[in-house]
Design a protein around this motif. Structure first.
Motif, PDB file in Angstrom:
ATOM      1  N   PHE A  14      38.911  21.786 -28.358  1.00 13.04           N
ATOM      2  CA  PHE A  14      39.798  21.222 -27.341  1.00 13.04           C
ATOM      3  C   PHE A  14      40.287  19.841 -27.755  1.00 13.04           C
ATOM      4  N   LEU A  15      39.389  19.144 -28.415  1.00 10.19           N
ATOM      5  CA  LEU A  15      39.730  17.775 -28.799  1.00 10.19           C
ATOM      6  C   LEU A  15      40.726  17.707 -29.936  1.00 10.19           C
ATOM      7  N   GLY A  16      40.858  18.833 -30.586  1.00 12.13           N
ATOM      8  CA  GLY A  16      41.750  18.976 -31.735  1.00 12.13           C
ATOM      9  C   GLY A  16      42.479  17.722 -32.163  1.00 12.13           C
ATOM     10  N   HIS A  17      43.608  17.466 -31.525  1.00 14.84           N
ATOM     11  CA  HIS A  17      44.395  16.300 -31.928  1.00 14.84           C
ATOM     12  C   HIS A  17      44.762  15.458 -30.724  1.00 14.84           C
ATOM     13  N   VAL A  18      43.785  14.900 -30.085  1.00 20.50           N
ATOM     14  CA  VAL A  18      44.127  14.086 -28.928  1.00 20.50           C
ATOM     15  C   VAL A  18      44.137  12.628 -29.309  1.00 20.50           C
ATOM     16  N   GLN A  19      44.795  11.844 -28.460  1.00 22.75           N
ATOM     17  CA  GLN A  19      44.812  10.416 -28.727  1.00 22.75           C
ATOM     18  C   GLN A  19      43.664   9.756 -27.974  1.00 22.75           C
ATOM     19  N   PRO A  20      43.175   8.708 -28.554  1.00 26.99           N
ATOM     20  CA  PRO A  20      41.964   8.116 -27.988  1.00 26.99           C
ATOM     21  C   PRO A  20      42.272   7.236 -26.785  1.00 26.99           C
ATOM     22  N   THR A  21      42.807   7.832 -25.783  1.00 23.89           N
ATOM     23  CA  THR A  21      43.176   7.036 -24.613  1.00 23.89           C
ATOM     24  C   THR A  21      42.389   7.509 -23.408  1.00 23.89           C
ATOM     25  N   ARG A  22      42.447   6.706 -22.365  1.00 23.73           N
ATOM     26  CA  ARG A  22      41.685   7.102 -21.180  1.00 23.73           C
ATOM     27  C   ARG A  22      42.255   8.356 -20.559  1.00 23.73           C
ATOM     28  N   GLN A  23      43.557   8.580 -20.815  1.00 23.24           N
ATOM     29  CA  GLN A  23      44.171   9.784 -20.280  1.00 23.24           C
ATOM     30  C   GLN A  23      43.555  11.033 -20.910  1.00 23.24           C
ATOM     31  N   SER A  24      43.383  10.958 -22.214  1.00 20.75           N
ATOM     32  CA  SER A  24      42.781  12.095 -22.895  1.00 20.75           C
ATOM     33  C   SER A  24      41.375  12.340 -22.363  1.00 20.75           C
ATOM     34  N   LEU A  25      40.677  11.265 -22.183  1.00 20.06           N
ATOM     35  CA  LEU A  25      39.309  11.373 -21.715  1.00 20.06           C
ATOM     36  C   LEU A  25      39.285  12.036 -20.335  1.00 20.06           C
ATOM     37  N   ARG A  26      40.236  11.657 -19.528  1.00 20.63           N
ATOM     38  CA  ARG A  26      40.298  12.226 -18.192  1.00 20.63           C
ATOM     39  C   ARG A  26      40.515  13.733 -18.280  1.00 20.63           C
ATOM     40  N   ARG A  27      41.425  14.121 -19.130  1.00 22.98           N
ATOM     41  CA  ARG A  27      41.690  15.559 -19.284  1.00 22.98           C
ATOM     42  C   ARG A  27      40.444  16.291 -19.769  1.00 22.98           C
ATOM     43  N   LYS A  29      37.388  15.545 -19.269  1.00 22.90           N
ATOM     44  CA  LYS A  29      36.424  15.673 -18.181  1.00 22.90           C
ATOM     45  C   LYS A  29      36.831  16.792 -17.236  1.00 22.90           C
ATOM     46  N   GLU A  30      38.127  16.905 -17.032  1.00 21.12           N
ATOM     47  CA  GLU A  30      38.583  17.971 -16.149  1.00 21.12           C
ATOM     48  C   GLU A  30      38.330  19.338 -16.756  1.00 21.12           C
ATOM     49  N   ARG A  31      38.472  19.404 -18.037  1.00 18.79           N
ATOM     50  CA  ARG A  31      38.323  20.689 -18.709  1.00 18.79           C
ATOM     51  C   ARG A  31      36.851  21.124 -18.758  1.00 18.79           C
ATOM     52  N   PHE A  32      35.954  20.157 -18.946  1.00 20.96           N
ATOM     53  CA  PHE A  32      34.527  20.499 -19.051  1.00 20.96           C
ATOM     54  C   PHE A  32      33.724  19.754 -17.980  1.00 20.96           C
ATOM     55  N   PRO A  33      33.934  20.186 -16.748  1.00 16.35           N
ATOM     56  CA  PRO A  33      33.308  19.425 -15.658  1.00 16.35           C
ATOM     57  C   PRO A  33      31.779  19.495 -15.680  1.00 16.35           C
ATOM     58  N   SER A  34      31.239  20.517 -16.320  1.00 18.90           N
ATOM     59  CA  SER A  34      29.777  20.655 -16.249  1.00 18.90           C
ATOM     60  C   SER A  34      29.062  19.707 -17.211  1.00 18.90           C
ATOM     61  N   GLN A  35      29.799  19.207 -18.173  1.00 17.19           N
ATOM     62  CA  GLN A  35      29.149  18.318 -19.140  1.00 17.19           C
ATOM     63  C   GLN A  35      29.159  16.879 -18.623  1.00 17.19           C
ATOM     64  N   SER A  36      28.159  16.173 -19.022  1.00 15.22           N
ATOM     65  CA  SER A  36      28.091  14.794 -18.558  1.00 15.22           C
ATOM     66  C   SER A  36      29.157  13.967 -19.253  1.00 15.22           C
ATOM     67  N   GLN A  37      29.585  12.940 -18.519  1.00 15.79           N
ATOM     68  CA  GLN A  37      30.686  12.124 -18.994  1.00 15.79           C
ATOM     69  C   GLN A  37      30.351  11.437 -20.321  1.00 15.79           C
ATOM     70  N   SER A  38      29.138  10.950 -20.382  1.00 13.17           N
ATOM     71  CA  SER A  38      28.757  10.226 -21.612  1.00 13.17           C
ATOM     72  C   SER A  38      28.707  11.168 -22.795  1.00 13.17           C
ATOM     73  N   THR A  39      28.212  12.387 -22.547  1.00 14.63           N
ATOM     74  CA  THR A  39      28.184  13.359 -23.630  1.00 14.63           C
ATOM     75  C   THR A  39      29.601  13.618 -24.122  1.00 14.63           C
ATOM     76  N   LEU A  40      30.484  13.840 -23.177  1.00  9.95           N
ATOM     77  CA  LEU A  40      31.867  14.132 -23.567  1.00  9.95           C
ATOM     78  C   LEU A  40      32.484  12.967 -24.320  1.00  9.95           C
ATOM     79  N   LEU A  41      32.235  11.773 -23.816  1.00 11.47           N
ATOM     80  CA  LEU A  41      32.810  10.604 -24.468  1.00 11.47           C
ATOM     81  C   LEU A  41      32.266  10.477 -25.885  1.00 11.47           C
TER      82      LEU A  41
END
Lengths: 283, 1335
Positions: A14-27, A29-41
Motif C-alpha cells: 500500500f505504501l508503494g510510492h507515497v509521499q512522506p506527508t501527514r496526509q499519506s499517514l492519515r490515509r 491509518k484509514e486503510r489499516f485501522p486495526s494496526q496501531s498508529q505507531s506501528t504504521l508510522l
C-alpha cells in the motif's frame, strides 16, 4: 504487535510510492485501522527510507542538483510565499528534508564559493533561522516540518521515542526486581558493544535464557532486523550470550527464528519470566 | 623366537621363567645372577624380539577363527590395520606408502614387530605378516592392503611383493571373505560425498599425492569424523590390491551401491555393521547349504575359484564374516532345507536386484562385477545360514599348550610387556566371542596339525573351543583388570554363556563384579553455553594499544562468531566446504589482526572458545547451540533424560570411535577450530595460539586439589568435588594439548614420509631447536611429583599428533622412552601409590599412543620392545605431598571411558556377540522395552528445575570467572563445614542422649548389646532428621557471609545476592546429600563407638532495591503518567505543519486543542522520567517556534470567538485567548523546563519575519510576549533591547522598522516607561505597570 509476513507485505504494498506527508499517514491509518498508529508510522518510515535509499543516488547527480536549484530559484522569484521547495520535493518523489538539504547545500556553495561543511548544513537544517536567506530559511523550515520520515525533527522524535522506551523497559525491570547494568554503566566499564541492558542475573523468558535486553522503538521488518542482527544482536550474543530484543512497535513474526540459538523477539515486555529462584535451597 | 616359545609349549620352560627372562635386563647383570632359565640363556636370543613374535604368533594362529566382532571396525586386534589405517592412516599414508613403494625404499623401511630371524620357523603356509601383527593383528585389512608392503616389508614379503606382509595366498578365493571384513568397516560408511580423491588415488597409486596440498593434508589427517576419508582411502587401497593380485580385471570394482540400505544404512554410523547385523539377527538365520565340507567355503556369488588348501583358506586374521558364517551354517544346520532353499532363492533374487540397481547407478567409475557384488552382499548381509558355533569345554584340544600360552600371554599383559593391554584384551574378547568355523567335531587335531614338526607350528587355535578356552583362561587371569571395566561390559561378560560354561568360577566372580559395580558410564551431553563472555579486565579499551586496534578487534570478534555460526549451520550439508566458504573470510580477518597486532587477543578468544565448545566428552558433542535433542530432553525430564542419553549415545558414539585404537581426531566442534587454523594459515596467529595454549596448559597442569584431611566424615563429599574438578581440568588439558600438538607439528607434517636423506638432515636440524613446550620437563616433574595421572593423558594427546620426524628427535625420543618406562612400571594393581583406575587410564592412553605411533612407518619398534627399560628415570618423590594426585582416587570409569572412548569397543564386541548369538544363546536379546506412557509425560517441575539449573549456569557466564570459583569454593567449604558442624552439635548431642539411654538399658538388660544398640539408634534416627533442618540453617547463615567476604566490595547487590543464594543452595545440597546417605550410619557408628567405650569403662537478604535515581526529580507523588515527550513533540510538529503550510483548505487547529497541548506540555516537562536532553531541547525550540507563530497569527485557530465570549469582561480585546496561550508558554518556559530555554530565538530573523509579515495588531502580541519574557525573568530589558537593536540592521518593511525602533526604545531603559504608555494596548500598559512596580 506481531504481523505475519503477509500482513506486513500488504501494508508495504500500500505504501508503494507515497509521499512522506501527514496526509499519506492519515490515509494509511484509514486503510489499516486495526494496526496501531505507531506501528504504521514506523513501517511507513522504514518503507519510505527504503524507497529513498533506492533513489538517493539519482537525486544527487550534479545535473539533478543543478536542476533542482534552478527550479527552486525561478519559482521563488515568482512567489516566495508558496511552498516551492516542498512541492519540488513532491514532484520528483524525494524527501522534503533531503531536498531542502540539497538546495541549501547548493545555495551555500554559491554564496561562499566553497563546499560548506556538513556540520554547518546540519546546524542550519536544525535551526533554519541561521540560514542567511530568509526565504530559503522559511522554505527549508517548511520542508523539515512537513517531512514525516526525515529531518531533524523526525530524528529527534525517533530519538525521544527510543529513549522513552528504554526508560519504560528500565521501569519494568525494576518493577520485576531484575537487576541490570545499563548501557552507560557498561560503557564506563569499557565494553566494546553494549546492549541497552545486561541482566546481572539472567532470567528465562518463555523457557529461553536471556542475558541482555535490547529495546527497539520501531517495527522489526526484515531489512532493519537483518542489519540489527549483524551490527548489534549477534555482537551481544558473541559477548554476553543469548538475549531478548523488544520491538515495541511489533515485528514480522517470521523473523523470530533465532530463539533456539539465543535471540528472542518480543513486542512487549515479557510476562513469562522465570528467575533464578533463591528458594531452591529449600527444596 | 620360535624356539623360546617352543620351549614353553613343550613345557620345558615355565611361562613365568620366560617372562622373567623377558624382563631381565641383559646389560646389567648376567643371566645366572638373574636366575634366568638356562635353556633360554642358551638360545641367546634378543629378548626384545620375543613379544612381537609372540603376539604375531597368536594372531596368526587365531586368524582363521576370528570372525567375530562385527560391530567393531577392526575385527582383529590389528586396530592399526583396520581402525587406524583405514581411518587416518590410509588417508594420510596411503599415498606416502605408495610413494615409498615406488622409490624402492620399501625394503629399508622399518618394520614393526618383525620377527627377526625367526620367521622361518613359522609354517610357510601361514606366512603371517609381521607387520600386520604390528598393529596387533594378523588381519590384513584396510591400510595394509591399501598401503602394501612398502611400509611393512616383511620377511616373507617375497611371496607377494606388493603384499609383503600379507598372509594371503589365495587372494581371489578369500577375497570375498576378506572383503566382507573390510567392507564391513568401509562400506558401512555411507558415502555421502562423492568419492573423489581416494579412488583415483587408488588407481594411480603413485601419482596421487601431488594433488594434496599441505592444508588438505592436515585436514585429512584427522578427518575421521567424516567417514568419507575412510571410504575413499579404502577404495583406493583395495583397488591397489586387486591390481597387484592380477585379479583386477575381473575384480570387484569398488562400486558402492548407494541403494543398498545395508551398505548405507540410513543412520550414519561407522559401526554400520552393528546396525545391520543386529536387527537382522533377531531372526535366526538358517544355513543355506549343508553340502560343503569344512574345507570349502562356498562363495555363492563369487566368480573366482576357491582354493583347496586349508592353510590358504584361512587367511591369517581376516575376519571374514561371510565366509565364516557360511561355514557355521554348515556346522550347525538345524533348519529345514526347504526353508533354506527358499531363502537361497530369495537371496539370489535380491542379489540380482541389487546388481541391477547398482550398476546403472553410475556411482562408480568402474563396471560392476559379480565379484564385487558378492563381496557387497557378504559384507553387508547377515550371512546365510548363520549359526552360532557352540563352544564346548569337552572339545578343547591341546589344553596344556593352551594353558601354557594363556599363562605366558597373561603374564605379558600383566607385566605390561605388550604395547597396549586393552588391545590384547580386545583380542581375547574376540577369541571369546569368535564364531569362526571350527574343525568338525570328528576332525582331530592330528589331522589338523599334520606335518607340523614343532609345537609352534601346530595349530592350537583351529577351533572355537580352543579359542574360547584360551580366552577364558586369559580372562580369568586378568580378572582384576576386567572387573574395573564399566558396568555394561561387565554385564555382558557376566552373561556370556561361554564364560559360564568354561569357567563357572570366573563366571561367578564376574557376576559379583557386575552386581557390585557402580561404574555406569554415560556420555554426557555438552552444555550449551555459546560464546566467550566479554570481560572488561582483559577485553576493554585499556587492553589495546590504540582505539583502532580496539575497534578492529571488536569487529574480529563478531566475524569470528559469524563464521562459527555459519559453520554450525552448514558444515553438515553435503556440498559445503570449509575452505571454499570460509577460507577467504578467515584470511581477511587474519589480515586485519595482523594490521593491528591483535593476534594475542584473538588467540585468547579462540582458545577460550575451544574449551567452551569442545570440552564435552564426545569432543563437544555434535550439536551446539540449538540442540533439538536438548529440547526433547528438557521436555522429558530427568528420568527419561538418562534413557534418552543412552539412546543418543547409541547414535552418536559409534561415529566418534574407530576400533580399539582409533587415530587422533578432531570430532565435532573441534573440527571447526582445526579447519580454522588451517585456513587461516597465519604464522602470527599460530604462534600466539601456541603461546596461549602453552600458558593455559601450564596453568591447568599445575592443578592442586584442595587438600583435605582424610577424616571419615566428609571425605567422601570432598572426593567427589575433587573428582569433578579434576575431570574438568583433565579434559580441558587434553583438548588444549591436542591443539597444541596439532600446531606444533603442523609445519613438519608431510604427505610422504621424508626420504632417508631428508630424514637425517631434518633430524639433525631439528635436534638443534628447542621444543615449544617442554613436555619432557613437565613429564619428569609429574613423575617426580606423582602427578602423572594428570600430566600423561594430555602429553599423550600432544604427542599423538607428531609428524614423521619428531619421534626420531633426541628430545621426543627421551620423552617416549620415559613414557615407556612409566607404562612398564605401571603394573595394574591396587596400591598405595596409585589407584587401579588411575593406572588403567594411564595405561589405556599410553597403549593407545604406542599403538598409534607404530603406524608411523618409520617409528622404530625398539621404542617399545626394548628390553632395556631403565627405571632410573622414574625417580619419584617418596614424600607424599598434597599434590600427589596419583595416589588420590580421581579416575572413575566415567572418566576412563570419556578419555578413552575406544574402550567401549570391548563392550560393543561382546554386545554384538550376544546379538548375533541371539536365540540360541537364550535370553540375551535386548528387547526394546516400551516405557510406560506415564513416565514419559512431561513433568513441569523437572523442566523448571532444568531451567533453573540453566539459569544458574547462565548467571556465571558473564561474570568474571572468579565469581564462580568463589561460589563453588564457598559452597564446598560451607557444605563440608556444615557436616562437621552437624557432627559436632546434633550428632554429638544425640550420642550423649544415646549414652544416657544406653546406660539405663544396659543396666536392665546386659545380654544383647547389638539389639540394644539398634533399638536406641532407631529412636535417634528420627531426630537425626533434624540434621537437614540444621544443615540448611547453617548453610543459609554461613554461605552468604562467606560469599560477601570473598567477593569484591563493589559487587552489585543483585549479583551478590544471587551468588549467595547459589552458594547456599550448593552447600545445602552437598550437605544434605551427604547427610541423607550417611546420617544414620554416622549416628550408628558414633553411638557404637561411644557404646563400646562406655562398655569398656562403662558420646539472604533480597537485593536491596537499587533505587534508580531519577536524573531530575519529578514532583512529589508523580505517577509518571504524563504524555511522552515524543508525543508532545509530534503534536507540536503537527501544529507547526499546519502553521507553516501548505494547508488543506480549511484546515485549522482548535483553540482547545492548543490549550490542552500546552497543558500536556507542562505535565510532560514536569515528569522527568522519560525526558532526555534532546527531547527537552527540541521541545524548547518547537515551543519558541510555536510562540513566534502565535504572535504573528500564523496559526489558523478555530473557536477563538468562543473563547472571547467566555470572558466577556475581556471582550474588548479579541487577542486575549492568544495571550493566555502565550502566558502558558511563558510559564512553561520559566517553570517547567529544566534547561535554559533559548528564548532569544524569538529574535531570529526568521521568527521576527513572521511578525513583520503580520498585521498591525499582532505587533501587540509581540510586545506582550516581550514583556512576558521580562516578567517571567526569562530575559532582561537590556537584553531584549539589544536584540531589537540588532534586528534593525536587516531590511524590513518601513513600518515594521519603525515599530522595531519603538519597541527597542521601550526596552531601552526603565526610564522610558512613560513613552510606553502611548502604546495603544491596554493590557501591555497594565503589565508594564506591574513591571515598573516590581522594579
Amino acid at each position: 504487535m506481531k504481523l505475519s509476513k503477509a500482513q506486513y507485505e500488504e501494508i508495504a504494498r500500500f505504501l508503494g510510492h507515497v509521499q512522506p506527508t501527514r496526509q499519506s499517514l492519515r490515509r494509511l491509518k484509514e486503510r489499516f485501522p486495526s494496526q496501531s498508529q505507531s506501528t504504521l508510522l514506523s513501517i511507513f518510515s522504514q518503507e519510505y527510507q527504503k524507497q529513498i535509499k533506492r533513489t538517493h543516488a539519482k537525486h544527487h547527480t550534479a545535473e539533478a542538483i543543478e536542476t533542482y536549484y534552478q527550479r527552486y530559484r525561478s519559482r521563488v522569484m515568482k512567489n516566495a510565499a508558496a511552498p516551492v521547495l516542498l512541492e519540488l520535493a513532491n514532484e520528483v518523489d524525494f524527501a522534503p528534508s533531503l531536498m531542502a538539504r540539497i538546495v541549501l547545500e547548493r545555495f551555500l556553495q554559491e554564496q561562499e564559493q566553497g563546499i560548506p561543511s556538513k556540520t554547518l548544513i546540519n546546524s542550519m537544517l536544525r535551526d533554519p533561522s541561521q540560514i542567511p536567506d530568509g526565504v530559503l530559511a522559511n522554505q527549508v523550515y517548511q520542508c523539515t516540518v512537513n517531512d514525516c520520515c526525515y529531518g531533524p525533527l523526525v530524528d529527534c522524535i525517533k530519538h525521544a521515542i527510543g529513549h522513552e522506551h528504554e526508560v519504560l523497559l528500565r521501569e519494568m525491570l525494576l518493577k520485576k526486581n531484575l537487576s541490570f547494568l545499563a548501557e552507560d554503566q557498561l560503557r564506563a566499564k569499557g565494553y566494546d558493544k553494549t546492549p541497552d541492558f545486561i541482566l546481572e542475573v539472567p532470567v528465562a523468558v518463555e523457557g529461553h535464557i536471556i542475558h541482555w535486553i535490547e529495546s527497539k522503538a520501531s517495527f522489526g521488518d526484515e531489512s532493519s532486523h537483518q542489519s540489527y542482527l549483524q551490527d548489534q544482536f549477534w555482537s551481544y550474543w558473541n559477548r554476553f550470550g543469548p538475549g531478548l530484543v523488544i520491538y515495541w512497535y511489533g515485528f514480522i513474526e517470521e523473523l523470530d527464528c533465532h530463539r533456539e540459538r539465543g535471540i528472542l523477539l518480543k513486542d512487549c515486555f515479557p510476562t513469562d519470566i522465570v528467575t533464578l529462584r533463591h528458594s531452591m535451597a529449600q527444596h | 623366537m620360535a624356539a623360546a616359545l617352543e620351549l614353553v609349549l613343550r613345557e620345558e620352560v615355565a611361562p613365568g621363567a620366560l617372562v622373567h627372562w623377558l624382563k631381565h635386563d641383559p646389560g646389567r647383570r648376567s643371566a645366572e645372577e638373574n636366575h634366568i632359565h638356562e635353556k633360554l640363556v642358551s638360545l641367546s636370543l634378543p629378548q626384545k624380539d620375543f613379544v612381537p613374535f609372540f603376539l604375531n604368533f597368536l594372531r596368526e594362529q587365531t586368524g582363521q577363527i576370528l570372525t567375530n566382532g562385527p560391530s567393531t571396525p577392526a575385527k582383529t586386534p590389528n586396530s592399526k590395520a583396520l581402525g587406524n589405517s583405514a581411518g587416518r592412516g590410509s588417508q594420510r599414508r596411503g599415498s606416502e606408502r605408495r610413494a615409498g613403494n615406488t622409490t624402492g625404499s620399501s625394503s629399508s623401511r622399518m618394520q614393526l614387530f618383525t620377527q627377526k630371524g625367526s620367521a622361518n620357523s613359522c609354517s610357510p603356509d601361514t606366512s603371517f605378516a609381521p607387520s600386520a601383527v604390528s598393529g596387533g593383528s594378523p588381519a590384513f585389512t584396510g591400510s595394509n592392503l591399501s598401503s602394501p608392503s612398502s611400509d611393512f616389508p616383511s620377511v616373507v614379503s617375497s611371496v607377494s611383493p606388493s603384499f609383503g606382509c600379507s598372509p594371503v595366498f589365495n587372494h581371489s578365493e578369500r577375497r570375498s571373505a576378506q572383503k566382507a571384513n573390510l567392507g564391513n568397516f568401509f562400506v558401512a560408511m555411507p558415502e555421502v560425498q562423492p568419492t573423489r580423491r581416494g579412488r583415483r588415488k587408488g588407481n594411480s597409486s603413485t601419482s596421487t599425492s601431488s594433488r594434496q596440498v599441505a592444508r588438505d593434508l592436515g585436514r585429512c589427517l584427522a578427518d575421521e569424523e567424516d567417514g568419507k576419508s575412510d571410504n575413499t582411502s579404502w577404495s583406493g587401497g583395495r583397488k591397489k590390491r586387486n591390481e597387484v593380485l592380477g585379479v583386477s580385471a575381473s575384480s570387484p570394482p569398488d562400486q558402492l551401491n548407494l541403494n543398498n540400505l545395508e551398505e548405507f544404512p540410513p543412520m550414519c554410523a561407522s559401526s554400520g555393521f552393528t546396525n545391520k547385523s543386529k536387527p537382522s539377527r533377531r531372526i535366526n538365520p538358517t544355513p543355506v547349504s549343508i553340502e560343503r565340507p569344512l574345507s570349502k567355503p562356498k562363495m555363492c556369488f563369487t566368480s573366482t575359484p576357491v582354493s583347496q588348501s586349508p592353510a590358504a583358506r584361512f587367511p591369517s586374521g581376516a575376519s571374514h564374516e561371510a565366509f565364516v558364517t557360511i561355514q557355521e551354517g554348515n556346522v550347525a544346520s538345524t533348519a529345514g532345507s526347504s526353508l533354506q532353499e527358499e531363502r537361497e532363492m530369495l537371496k539370489k533374487e535380491r542379489c540380482k536386484l541389487l546388481h541391477q540397481a547398482s550398476s546403472p547407478a553410475g556411482l562408480s567409475l568402474e563396471p560392476s562385477t559379480p565379484t564385487k557384488l558378492s563381496y557387497t552382499r557378504s559384507a553387508s548381509l547377515p550371512p546365510e545360514g548363520h549359526l552360532m558355533t557352540c563352544a564346548y569345554l569337552s572339545k578343547v584340544s591341546c589344553k596344556k599348550q593352551l594353558d601354557q600360552l594363556a599363562l605366558l600371554y597373561s603374564s605379558c599383559i600383566a607385566e605390561n610387556l605388550v604395547p597396549n593391554i586393552f588391545l590384547e584384551l580386545f583380542f581375547v574378547l574376540q577369541l571369546l566371542t569368535s564364531r569362526g568355523i571350527s574343525a568338525e567335531d570328528g576332525e582331530s587335531d592330528l589331522e589338523f596339525n599334520q606335518g607340523c614338526k614343532g609345537a609352534v607350528e601346530r595349530q592350537h587355535f583351529h577351533n572355537v573351543h580352543n579359542c574360547v578356552y584360551f580366552a577364558v583362561q586369559v580372562l580369568d587371569r586378568q580378572y582384576e583388570l576386567i572387573s574395573h571395566l564399566e558396568k555394561g561390559t561387565l554385564k555382558l561378560l557376566a552373561e556370556n554363556e561361554r564364560i559360564a560354561s568354561f569357567s563357572p568360577h570366573l563366571h561367578k566372580r564376574l557376576r559379583q563384579a557386575y552386581e557390585s559395580s557402580t561404574a555406569k558410564v554415560s556420555l554426557l551431553l555438552p552444555s550449551s553455553v555459546q560464546s566467550v563472555s566479554f570481560q572488561p579486565e582483559t577485553d576493554n579499551r585499556s587492553n589495546f594499544p590504540s582505539d583502532r586496534a580496539f575497534h578492529i578487534f571488536k569487529k574480529q570478534r563478531d566475524i569470528f562468531y559469524e563464521l562459527l555460526r555459519e559453520w554450525e549451520d552448514n558444515h553438515e550439508k553435503p556440498a559445503w566446504d570449509f575452505e571454499r566458504v570460509l577460507g577467504n573470510k578467515i584470511r581477511a580477518m587474519m589480515a586485519h589482526l595482523t594490521a593491528t597486532c591483535n593476534h594475542s587477543h584473538f588467540a585468547r578468544l579462540f582458545q577460550k572458545q575451544i574449551i567452551q565448545m569442545c570440552k564435552g566428552p564426545v569432543g563437544g558433542g555434535t550439536s551446539w547451540g540449538d540442540t533439538p535433542d536438548q529440547d526433547v530432553l528438557n521436555m522429558l525430564g530427568c528420568d527419561d533424560l538418562s534413557r534418552l542419553k543412552r539412546l543418543q549415545e547409541r547414535f552418536v558414539a559409534p561415529q566418534s570411535i574407530r576400533g580399539p585404537c582409533p587415530p587422533p581426531s578432531f570430532p565435532g566442534c573441534q573440527q571447526f577450530f582445526r579447519d580454522f587454523i588451517l585456513s587461516a594459515g597465519s604464522y602470527q596467529f599460530n604462534q600466539h595460539l601456541m603461546d596461549n595454549l602453552c600458558l593455559k596448559i601450564l596453568e591447568l597442569d599445575g592443578l592442586t586439589l584442595v587438600e583435605h584431611e582424610p577424616s571419615d566424615g566428609e571425605a567422601d563429599m570432598e572426593e567427589q568435588d575433587e573428582k569433578k574438578h579434576f575431570t574438568v581440568v583433565l579434559m580441558s588439558l587434553r583438548l588444549l594439548a591436542k591443539f597444541l600438538g596439532f600446531l606444533v607439528f603442523l609445519p613438519y607434517r608431510t604427505v610422504e614420509p621424508p626420504t632417508r636423506d631428508l630424514h637425517e638432515s631434518a633430524v639433525a636440524l631439528r635436534n638443534q631447536s628447542l621444543p615449544v613446550l617442554d613436555v619432557l620437563k613437565l613429564l619428569q616433574r609429574a613423575i617426580q611429583g606423582r602427578r602423572t595421572i594428570l600430566t600423561i593423558p594430555w602429553i599423550v594427546e600432544f604427542l599423538s599428533l607428531v609428524d614423521h620426524i619428531a619421534p626420531f628427535l633426541d628430545y621426543y625420543g627421551t620423552v617416549f622412552s620415559l613414557l615407556l618406562q612409566v607404562y612398564r612400571s605401571m603394573v595394574p594393581s591396587e596400591d598405595k601409590e596409585m589407584s587401579f583406575l588411575n593406572k588403567l587410564l594411564i595405561l589405556a592412553v599410553l597403549g593407545w599412543l604406542f599403538q598409534f605411533l607404530f603406524q608411523i612407518p618409520s617409528v622404530p619398534e625398539e621404542l617399545f620392545f626394548t628390553s632395556e627399560v631403565r627405571q632410573d628415570g622414574l625417580m619419584m618423590d617418596t614424600m607424599s605431598s598434597a599434590q600427589a594426585l596419583d595416589s588420590a582416587t580421581l579416575v572413575d570409569q566415567q572418566l576412563l571411558y570419556t578419555c578413552c572412548p575406544y574402550l567401549g569397543e570391548l563392550r560393543k564386541l561382546l554386545a554384538s556377540f550376544v546379538a548375533g548369538s541371539g536365540a540360541k544363546n537364550g535370553g540375551f536379546i535386548r528387547k526394546i522395552t516400551p516405557t510406560a506412557a506415564e513416565s514419559l509425560a512431561p513433568k513441569p517441575s523437572v523442566t523448571q528445575q532444568k531451567l533453573q539449573a540453566e539459569l544458574e549456569q547462565a548467571f556465571f557466564h558473564n561474570q568474571p570467572p572468579s565469581l564462580r570459583r568463589t561460589v563453588e569454593f564457598v559452597a564446598e567449604r560451607v557444605g563440608s563445614n556444615c557436616v562437621k558442624h552437624i557432627k559436632a552439635t546434633l550428632v554429638a548431642e544425640l550420642v550423649k542422649r544415646a549414652e544416657v539411654m544406653l546406660q539405663e538399658k544396659v543396666k536392665e538388660d546386659n545380654t544383647n548389646h547389638d539389639k540394644l544398640l539398634d533399638e536406641v539408634c532407631t529412636q535417634l534416627y528420627e531426630e537425626g532428621a533434624q540434621a537437614f533442618l540444621k544443615g540448611r540453617e547453617f548453610c543459609r547463615k554461613k554461605g552468604p557471609e562467606a560469599v560477601r567476604v570473598l567477593l569484591p566490595e563493589e559487587t552489585s547487590a543483585a549479583v551478590l545476592s544471587s551468588a549467595e543464594d547459589i552458594a547456599v543452595r550448593l552447600a545445602t545440597e552437598k550437605a544434605c546429600t551427604w547427610l541423607s546417605t550417611n546420617i544414620t550410619a554416622l549416628i550408628k557408628r558414633e553411638v557404637r563407638t561411644t557404646f563400646s567405650r562406655m562398655l569398656k569403662i562403662q558420646g539472604p537478604s533480597l537485593p536491596s532495591e537499587d533505587t534508580q535515581e531519577m536524573k531530575k526529580d519529578c514532583p512529589p507523588g508523580c505517577q509518571h503518567h504524563a504524555p511522552f515527550p515524543s508525543e508532545i513533540i509530534n503534536e507540536i510538529k503537527d501544529v507547526l505543519c499546519i502553521a507553516v503550510g501548505p494547508r488543506d483548505g480549511d484546515e485549522a487547529i482548535h483553540y482547545a486543542h492548543l490549550e490542552c497541548l500546552l497543558e500536556k506540555l507542562s505535565q510532560t516537562l514536569q515528569c522527568r522520567k522519560f525526558m532526555c536532553p534532546t527531547s527537552e531541547q527540541q521541545l524548547a525550540k518547537c515551543t519558541i517556534e510555536l510562540a513566534s507563530l502565535l504572535v504573528s497569527d500564523r496559526i489558523p485557530i478555530q473557536g477563538l470567538e468562543l473563547q472571547t465570549q467566555k470572558y466577556p469582561e475581556r471582550q474588548r480585546s479579541k487577542n486575549h485567548p492568544i495571550c493566555n496561550l502565550l502566558t502558558s508558554l511563558l510559564s512553561v518556559w520559566k517553570e517547567d523546563f529544566v534547561m535554559l530555554v533559548p528564548v532569544q530565538l524569538i529574535f531570529s530573523k526568521k521568527n521576527v519575519g513572521y511578525v513583520a509579515e503580520a498585521k498591525q495588531r499582532e505587533w501587540d502580541l509581540f510586545l506582550f510576549m516581550l514583556h512576558g519574557l521580562v516578567e517571567y525573568n526569562l530575559m532582561g530589558n537590556a537584553e531584549i533591547e539589544s536584540y531589537l537593536q540588532s534586528l534593525q540592521e536587516f531590511a524590513w518593511p518601513s513600518d515594521f522598522l519603525k515599530e522595531l525602533e519603538t519597541l527597542s526604545r521601550v526596552f531601552e531603559s526603565e526610564l522610558h516607561i512613560e513613552e510606553l504608555r502611548t502604546n495603544p494596548c491596554e493590557l501591555v500598559r497594565q503589565s508594564l505597570g506591574a513591571v515598573t512596580a516590581q522594579s
